[in-house]
Design a protein around this motif. Sequence first.
Motif, mmCIF file in Angstrom:
data_model
loop_
_atom_site.group_PDB
_atom_site.id
_atom_site.type_symbol
_atom_site.label_atom_id
_atom_site.label_comp_id
_atom_site.label_asym_id
_atom_site.label_seq_id
_atom_site.Cartn_x
_atom_site.Cartn_y
_atom_site.Cartn_z
ATOM 1 N N TYR A 219 -2.870 9.856 4.240
ATOM 2 C CA TYR A 219 -4.273 9.432 4.382
ATOM 3 C C TYR A 219 -4.778 9.663 5.809
ATOM 4 O O TYR A 219 -3.996 9.903 6.724
ATOM 5 C CB TYR A 219 -4.456 7.980 3.957
ATOM 6 N N GLU B 183 -9.082 5.683 4.942
ATOM 7 C CA GLU B 183 -8.096 4.714 4.458
ATOM 8 C C GLU B 183 -7.544 3.884 5.615
ATOM 9 O O GLU B 183 -7.325 2.682 5.476
ATOM 10 C CB GLU B 183 -6.929 5.415 3.750
ATOM 11 N N TYR C 106 -7.705 -0.093 5.441
ATOM 12 C CA TYR C 106 -6.521 -0.961 5.417
ATOM 13 C C TYR C 106 -6.579 -2.001 6.540
ATOM 14 O O TYR C 106 -6.304 -3.178 6.340
ATOM 15 C CB TYR C 106 -5.236 -0.144 5.598
ATOM 16 N N GLN D 66 0.836 -1.212 0.000
ATOM 17 C CA GLN D 66 0.000 0.000 0.000
ATOM 18 C C GLN D 66 0.869 1.261 0.000
ATOM 19 O O GLN D 66 0.430 2.320 0.458
ATOM 20 C CB GLN D 66 -0.916 0.032 1.231
#
Length: 473
Positions: free
Chosen positions: A100, A104, A108, A17
Amino acid sequence: MKTAALRQAFLDYFKKQGHEVVPTSSLVPADDPTLLFTNAGMNQFKDVFLGREQRNYTRATSSQRCVRAGGKHNDLENVGYTARHHTFFEMLGNFSFGDYFKREAIGYAWEFLTSPDWLGIAADRLWVTVYESDDEAFGIWEKEIGVPAERIIRIGDKGGAYASDNFWQMGDTGPCGPCSEIFYDHGPDVAGGPPGSPEEDGDRYIEIWNVVFMQFNRTADGEMQPLPKPSVDTGMGLERITAVLQGVHSNYEIDLFQDLLEAASRLLGGVATSEASLRVIADHIRSCAFLIADGVMPSNEGRGFVLRRIIRRAARHGNKLGATGPFFHKLVGALVELMGEAYPELIKSQAQIERILLQEEEQFAKTLDKGLRLLEQDIAALQGSEIPGKTIFTLYDTYGFPVDLTNDIARERGLALDYDGYEKEMEAQRDRARASSKFGLDYNAGLSLSGATEFTGYDSIDGHETVQVVLVD
Ligand code: ATP
Ligand code: MG
Ligand code: MG
Ligand code: MG
């Protein structure tokens, strides 16, 4: 999945990511006198959150070694009593420095935990908490992730009805903010209630991951300054998530701890690995070995005193299990075998760690038996349920029993300590020292609080504030 594989999976996921994989920092915080030991993954990024330091990345991930045995986050007294607390543990984290934010961060965490490509944990075993007024986080969990509203609990600041709080801070000062935590339900075989309920302190619903929305810097005078940019700091206990994945209800039942417990059991004549004292020993060898590897030496003040306290506590639990001589240092080899690959510094320091532990054990062995006998006598003669201050003082002063060690023994018997009486004895001793000084020396003039591994702040034992200082000639 083994502990080591899980650590790697976490770092791999966040690397994918776009996160920079950052190595763990030392347990002795660099240039931060407000912090006793590294207690969270975010510590090494404190100045980045505050906007004082720039890095060439805005997303990072790490597996950080942490010790919580003093200062704001102190779990020393929990070890041996809960299935989930250690003095030393590894915190897996992902961080956003003004990159972020809530959406997010939540996404995640959820994907890593529940996706069949990653951990594949059943979503209906997970509960979440949000800060009481954080409708935004509540909405993301409910509408975007799909967690049923009954399993999203709003929780406020500490001092509310129950033990937990949803406002995270690393210490009395520094970055902080509201948080959202993820809990795993270990099922009805384990005692305990959901977060925010009166039974939450049990081991059924275990907090696995804390997602902190870093928004403020708390200054020494209590002011909450907004951070330059809203950021994210998360922390997941490696041992706790490993327990979930391995289908066991206690951190002490994961592969790493089972191996360590078996090694300890062999040293102590085959005691059962479920024995609470053996768990304390297996826990303590990790914090002691890693602290020494990071340059902390046993001493009578600051960080070194915390280390000494942990070693003596381990020695006392060994004594309780029938050890007749030094044994603790012999566990280092097993630990190095289990964790040396992930932490090569441990391999490098093995001989030094063993030598220092042996020396400490030998020194304490001289007074341990006598101190225990004195304590037994005083307990036998006790009227009421409080160990007198004079006994606590004598044990500390003559036999080298740190107060928390006496408290550890007292707690096993359902007894309390007379802390006020102990303080009076300490004060009287300070008066005597002043009086006997032929120069009428100002006691404070000789106090030294400098040096790389010395802590200059306060330490709390059971909410009882003490400050450790050393007299120099
Ligand atoms: P708890 O409420 O269980 O004491 P915490 O809220 O104090 O945990 P955080 O400060 O939020 O913990 O730390 C982030 C994560 O680190 C926790 O969610 C947990 O998984 C792990 N963790 C915290 N303290 C310990 C500990 N003493 N031993 C092992 N893991 C821990
Ligand atoms: Mg805690
Ligand atoms: Mg908590
Ligand atoms: Mg927490």
